[in-house]
Every structure is written in C-alpha cells, then in structure tokens.
Write a protein that holds these residues in place. Structure first.
Motif, PDB file in Angstrom:
ATOM      1  N   ALA A 163     104.791  91.993  47.662  1.00  0.00           N
ATOM      2  CA  ALA A 163     103.388  92.185  47.272  1.00  0.00           C
ATOM      3  C   ALA A 163     102.492  91.325  48.161  1.00  0.00           C
ATOM      4  O   ALA A 163     102.793  90.157  48.425  1.00  0.00           O
ATOM      5  N   ALA A 164     101.398  91.914  48.607  1.00  0.00           N
ATOM      6  CA  ALA A 164     100.519  91.186  49.530  1.00  0.00           C
ATOM      7  C   ALA A 164      99.789  90.046  48.822  1.00  0.00           C
ATOM      8  O   ALA A 164      99.667  88.945  49.353  1.00  0.00           O
ATOM      9  N   SER A 165      99.323  90.279  47.622  1.00  0.00           N
ATOM     10  CA  SER A 165      98.489  89.269  46.972  1.00  0.00           C
ATOM     11  C   SER A 165      99.315  88.084  46.480  1.00  0.00           C
ATOM     12  O   SER A 165      98.854  86.951  46.540  1.00  0.00           O
ATOM     13  N   THR A 166     100.537  88.334  46.021  1.00  0.00           N
ATOM     14  CA  THR A 166     101.317  87.244  45.424  1.00  0.00           C
ATOM     15  C   THR A 166     102.580  86.889  46.209  1.00  0.00           C
ATOM     16  O   THR A 166     103.187  85.856  45.957  1.00  0.00           O
ATOM     17  N   TRP A 186     101.275 103.962  47.597  1.00  0.00           N
ATOM     18  CA  TRP A 186     101.608 102.638  48.143  1.00  0.00           C
ATOM     19  C   TRP A 186     103.014 102.199  47.784  1.00  0.00           C
ATOM     20  O   TRP A 186     103.412 102.259  46.617  1.00  0.00           O
ATOM     21  N   LYS A 243     106.880  92.341  41.766  1.00  0.00           N
ATOM     22  CA  LYS A 243     105.785  93.304  41.582  1.00  0.00           C
ATOM     23  C   LYS A 243     106.137  94.529  42.422  1.00  0.00           C
ATOM     24  O   LYS A 243     105.846  94.597  43.607  1.00  0.00           O
ATOM     25  N   TRP A 274      95.416  94.414  36.672  1.00  0.00           N
ATOM     26  CA  TRP A 274      94.543  95.375  37.355  1.00  0.00           C
ATOM     27  C   TRP A 274      94.264  96.545  36.408  1.00  0.00           C
ATOM     28  O   TRP A 274      95.206  97.116  35.820  1.00  0.00           O
ATOM     29  N   HIS A 304      97.432  95.575  60.126  1.00  0.00           N
ATOM     30  CA  HIS A 304      97.521  95.509  58.666  1.00  0.00           C
ATOM     31  C   HIS A 304      97.895  94.093  58.247  1.00  0.00           C
ATOM     32  O   HIS A 304      99.064  93.752  58.139  1.00  0.00           O
ATOM     33  N   PHE A 305      96.904  93.262  58.034  1.00  0.00           N
ATOM     34  CA  PHE A 305      97.106  91.925  57.460  1.00  0.00           C
ATOM     35  C   PHE A 305      98.108  91.097  58.265  1.00  0.00           C
ATOM     36  O   PHE A 305      98.895  90.345  57.683  1.00  0.00           O
ATOM     37  N   ASN A 320      93.437  97.679  58.438  1.00  0.00           N
ATOM     38  CA  ASN A 320      93.650  97.867  57.003  1.00  0.00           C
ATOM     39  C   ASN A 320      92.549  97.160  56.221  1.00  0.00           C
ATOM     40  O   ASN A 320      92.205  96.015  56.515  1.00  0.00           O
ATOM     41  N   GLU A 321      91.985  97.848  55.238  1.00  0.00           N
ATOM     42  CA  GLU A 321      91.046  97.243  54.283  1.00  0.00           C
ATOM     43  C   GLU A 321      90.091  96.269  54.966  1.00  0.00           C
ATOM     44  O   GLU A 321      90.055  95.063  54.660  1.00  0.00           O
ATOM     45  N   GLN A 343     105.231  93.408  55.158  1.00  0.00           N
ATOM     46  CA  GLN A 343     105.699  93.463  53.773  1.00  0.00           C
ATOM     47  C   GLN A 343     107.065  94.131  53.634  1.00  0.00           C
ATOM     48  O   GLN A 343     107.688  94.048  52.590  1.00  0.00           O
ATOM     49  N   TYR A 361      93.240 101.258  43.524  1.00  0.00           N
ATOM     50  CA  TYR A 361      94.120 100.715  42.486  1.00  0.00           C
ATOM     51  C   TYR A 361      93.418 100.556  41.149  1.00  0.00           C
ATOM     52  O   TYR A 361      94.007 100.766  40.099  1.00  0.00           O
ATOM     53  N   TYR A 419     106.445  98.583  43.476  1.00  0.00           N
ATOM     54  CA  TYR A 419     105.690  99.840  43.485  1.00  0.00           C
ATOM     55  C   TYR A 419     106.587 101.051  43.726  1.00  0.00           C
ATOM     56  O   TYR A 419     106.176 102.180  43.512  1.00  0.00           O
ATOM     57  N   GLU A 477      96.502 104.503  49.853  1.00  0.00           N
ATOM     58  CA  GLU A 477      97.231 103.587  48.975  1.00  0.00           C
ATOM     59  C   GLU A 477      96.822 103.865  47.543  1.00  0.00           C
ATOM     60  O   GLU A 477      95.623 103.971  47.252  1.00  0.00           O
TER      61      GLU A 477
HETATM   62  C1  BG6 Z   1      96.287  96.540  49.439  1.00  0.00           C
HETATM   63  C2  BG6 Z   1      96.973  96.197  50.724  1.00  0.00           C
HETATM   64  O1  BG6 Z   1      95.296  95.608  49.256  1.00  0.00           O
HETATM   65  O2  BG6 Z   1      96.979  96.456  48.248  1.00  0.00           O
HETATM   66  C3  BG6 Z   1      98.475  96.181  50.656  1.00  0.00           C
HETATM   67  O3  BG6 Z   1      96.557  97.023  51.786  1.00  0.00           O
HETATM   68  C4  BG6 Z   1      98.919  95.619  49.320  1.00  0.00           C
HETATM   69  O4  BG6 Z   1      98.961  95.473  51.749  1.00  0.00           O
HETATM   70  C5  BG6 Z   1      98.371  96.526  48.221  1.00  0.00           C
HETATM   71  O5  BG6 Z   1     100.278  95.461  49.204  1.00  0.00           O
HETATM   72  C6  BG6 Z   1      98.820  96.182  46.819  1.00  0.00           C
HETATM   73  O6  BG6 Z   1      98.581  94.848  46.541  1.00  0.00           O
HETATM   74  P1  BG6 Z   1      99.746  93.893  46.071  1.00  0.00           P
HETATM   75  O7  BG6 Z   1      99.180  92.544  46.105  1.00  0.00           O
HETATM   76  O8  BG6 Z   1     100.098  94.344  44.709  1.00  0.00           O
HETATM   77  O9  BG6 Z   1     100.848  94.092  47.043  1.00  0.00           O
END
Ligand code: BG6
Length: 467
Positions: A417-420, A410, A425, A337, A129-130, A173-174, A17, A302, A427, A363
C-alpha cells in the motif's frame, strides 16, 4: 449493458509497489525506496538513506520482478485487455541525471511487453508513479527546472525504445498529490507552498513537453494526465459550506485545468497574488503549456470527502489524506475511506462537463484484510465494492453519455500500500503470500473475486446485472 465495444478492461500497478528487486540490474534508489513500513495509525518515515533498523517495503514488495510471467499470465486468464504499469525511472536512469540509460533496465520492460503482446494486452504506461530518483535530491528535485530536462531525457528514451509497443501514456501519477504528499509524489520534503507550486509548475511543463514529443514520435500515441480523485460534498446546504467546498475543489482541480486547458485558471492566479507565490516562468513557457494539453484525463477513484467552512482543507490528516467530515450516508473501509459508488458517476459527470475529454478510471478498488484458508480467499466485500462502482460507471456511459475509455482496477494482484507501506491492506484478485515484514512464500492464489472479474470481462459487463 452498454460498455462500448472497445472499452478496455484491466488492472493497474506501480513499479515500486510490486517489483521489489530494488537494486537489481543496476537500479538506483528512488524516493519510494527510503520510505519505511507504516500503518493505519503510524505515518511512514522517510529516511533519505537506507538504514538497517527499518523495513522498506519497496525493496522486496511482491517480487513481481521475478514473477512477472506468472503474474501477467494470471491477468490474461482474467481476460485483461489493458494493463496499467509504471516504469521505474531508477531502472532506466539510476541516479536520474546520467547521460545514457541503463540497458538492463530497458530490457526488463521489453520482457514485460513481450508477455503482454503474447496475450494481446494493451500496456498503459505511467512514466512517473511515486518514484523520483533519489539522486535528484541534490538538485532540489522538482523545485529545480533542471529536473524537467532529466525527465525529458528519460521520457524520450521510453517513447523511442517502446514506439509501436506502447500507445497509451500517463505523464505523472496523481499529479495533484504535490499538494497532499509532495515527497511521495515528487521528492519534495517541504510544506512551503512556493516550493510546491514551483515543483508543480515544472511537472506541468514536463508533461506538456512529453505530450508534444509523444505526438511527434508517433501520431498514434495518446497521452493522458492522471488526477488523484478528490471530490467533495458540502457539509450542509449553508452557502458558506458550498463556498468552502468550491475552494477545496479548486485546490485540486487546478491541476486538471492546467493540463487539460493549457493555462492556469483565474482563481489560482488570484490566490497566488494574495499569497505572494511567484511561478518560475520563462519566455516561451506559456506556449509549451498551451500546446501540450493532454489527449485524455485519467483518474483514481476511491472515496469522496465532505468539507465545509470548518474543515481546514487538505493539508492535514494521516498520510496527507484528510477526508473531512464523516459522511453519515456512507460506510467506510477498514482504513477509514468512505465507500461511495454513486460518487463515481458524479465525478465522471463533473470532469466531463468541465473538459469534454475522454475519461478513464485507472484506479479503483478496496483495500481490505483478506484471510487465506486452505488455499482460498473469500472476498465478497471486494466483489460488492467493485460491482457497485462498475454499475455506476455503466450509468455514466449509458445515461449520461460520457466517453469512458476503460477501467483498470487498482492492484489486481496484492501489492504494497502506498499510504501505509502495508501488505495487509490488500486490493488484489490474486493473493500473494507475504506479510508486512516480508515473510511468506510469495505464492500466488486466486481469490473468489478473480473468477468474478473474469466473468465480468468475458460478458463485457453483462454479468454485473445478474447478481
Ligand atoms: C493511489 C496511488 O493514490 O492510491 C497508488 O496512485 C496507491 O499508488 C492507491 O496504492 C491506493 O492507496 P493505498 O495507500 O491504499 O495503497
């Protein structure tokens, strides 16, 4: 304020990331490198190979690979005492199954550790990590037990090479994301529960073996698990909602049960029997799990869920995240969220009651759209989010007596962003001038929250009460 004197303050990132440089110095492709740009409403695609018509955010990310000195200097300026980062498996074993590691990849992380040592920042390393090597697809990735050996080879190289430089390790990770986003988590592109549970089983074995190996290599090593913080409230006081919530939590917490207790819980064994799931267990495995329990439990926090008899569970929803019902008592972020600082205290209590292990929040943060104007970003929303969460964290320490080792917020610098896959997005405490399409100067700017966190660390949390 009563944060313990050795409480670790810092931030957390993941290689895919932030690093970019996706083919530099012999790096191979990982699962993350074939995930396209998505959005809040558009799921990321996985293309399996790199195709020219798509944008792949990990390829450039925020080019931390070439900016690491500047970035770590900024972390040091905030006063970080810990930095959680992941090692990109495909820098070390480009395909995942080579006999020998890639020296250039190892040297890159040596340079990172040189910088961290310069500022007395403790590294906390996520081994995976992913970003599973794409080259392991031919084996079926984690569904195949061979991958346990490939991962062990990789982990052993890290443990030996960085012995004395790294003391804190996280194996995956997770790990519970195997149930929500198995491609991202483990390179598994299947909804089949048997496949997911076999893959999870192999990750448990691998993690347990790493715990034992890490202790053999250096008795100072501390190895933790990393849980994606899913916590749910029942939709109503109806007993069936409570049972449904318990079931939801079991789907997630069994990952912690195995890694913290060293065996599968009865509720999971019964579910496997009902569903006809058979674990690929071999002689001696039970001993491995039993003797490979983690030293501490870390997790991301989160949001919280609201679930009940009418929600279908966790396998639906955009990007694998189904937050169930909307909680009428909580605001939500721009990405939907829920924002629940008290839930952090609740979650710390839940996990400590269950395992009595040291905990660490690795995180926590707010993904938001930031505006850069005249070189400044005013982000009171982020300060407010983090402050509320840290105040609840402090209550868990002082009022509930929970041993919390530290807090790595985080994305201390804006990253993908990992999800999108979005850059928008954000942080970070540090703004990076680059957009979703990879356009921008890559220049770094300190946001208002940068100075706020700097003061939180300087005062060891005392300043949280001032505002
Ligand atoms: C966690 C992951 O799920 O959430 C991170 O370990 C990720 O890799 C973080 O970035 C926040 O999620 P996102 O999708 O907002 O980046």
């Amino acid at each position: 304020m009563s944060f313990p004197s050795d409480f670790l303050w810092g931030g957390a990132t993941a290689a895919n990331q932030c690093e970019g440089a996706y083919l530099e110095d012999g790096k191979g492709l990982s699962t993350a490198d074939v995930m396209t740009l998505g959005s809040h409403t558009q799921k990321r695609k996985t293309t399996k190979t790199v195709e020219s018509q798509y944008i792949y955010p990990s390829h450039q990310a925020v080019d931390h690979f070439h900016h690491y000195q500047e970035d770590i200097a900024l972390f040091a300026e905030m006063g970080f005492t810990v930095y959680r980062l992941s090692i990109n498996w495909t820098r070390i074993f480009p395909q995942g199954d080579e006999e020998k590691p890639n020296e250039k990849g190892l040297a890159f992380y040596d340079r990172i550790f040189d910088e961290l040592e310069k500022y007395h920042i403790e590294p906390l390393i996520t081994i995976s990590h992913f970003e599973t090597p794409l080259g392991l697809q031919k084996y079926g990735s984690w569904e195949n037990r061979k991958v346990v050996d490939f991962y062990m080879r990789y982990a052993k190289v890290l443990l030996e090479r960085y012995q004395g430089r790294v003391k804190y390790w996280l194996t995956f990770n997770e790990i519970n994301c195997m149930s929500t986003m198995p491609w991202v988590s483990a390179g598994i592109a299947s909804d089949n529960e048997q496949i997911r549970m076999s893959a999870a089983y192999h990750q448990f074995l691998a993690s347990a073996k790493v715990v034992q190996l890490a202790h053999q290599i250096d008795k100072n090593n501390k190895v933790g698990m990393m849980y994606c913080g899913h916590f749910a409230y029942p939709h109503s006081p109806h007993p069936s909602d409570m049972i449904a919530t318990t079931d939801f939590m079991h789907q997630m917490l069994f990952y912690c049960d195995v890694q913290c207790r060293g065996y599968y819980p009865n509720y999971k064994i019964k579910q496997f029997e009902r569903d006809g799931i058979v674990l690929p267990m071999q002689d001696g495995d039970e001993e491995i799990l039993k003797h490979g329990t983690v030293d501490f439990l870390s997790y991301s926090y989160y949001f919280t869920h609201v679930t009940g008899m009418k929600t279908k569970g966790i396998y639906k929803g955009l990007n694998g995240i189904d937050t169930g019902y909307q909680n009428p008592y909580l605001p939500v972020s721009e990405w939907g969220w829920s924002i629940d600082p008290q839930g952090l205290r609740y979650s710390l209590n839940l996990l400590y009651d269950r395992y009595q292990l040291p905990l660490m929040i690795v995180e926590n943060g707010l993904g938001a759209v930031d505006v850069l104007e005249n070189g400044k970003v005013h982000d009171p929303y982020r300060i407010d989010y983090l402050r509320q969460h840290l105040l609840e964290l402090e209550k868990a320490i002082t009022l509930d007596g929970i041993p919390v080792m530290g807090y790595t917020m985080w994305g201390p610098i804006d990253i993908v962003a990992a999800s999108t896959g979005e850059m928008k997005k954000r942080y970070g405490f540090i703004y990076v001038d680059v957009d979703d399409y990879g356009q921008g100067s890559m220049k770094r700017y300190k946001k208002d929250s940068f100075y706020w966190y700097q003061r939180v660390i300087q005062t060891h949390g005392e300043s949280l009460k001032e505002e």
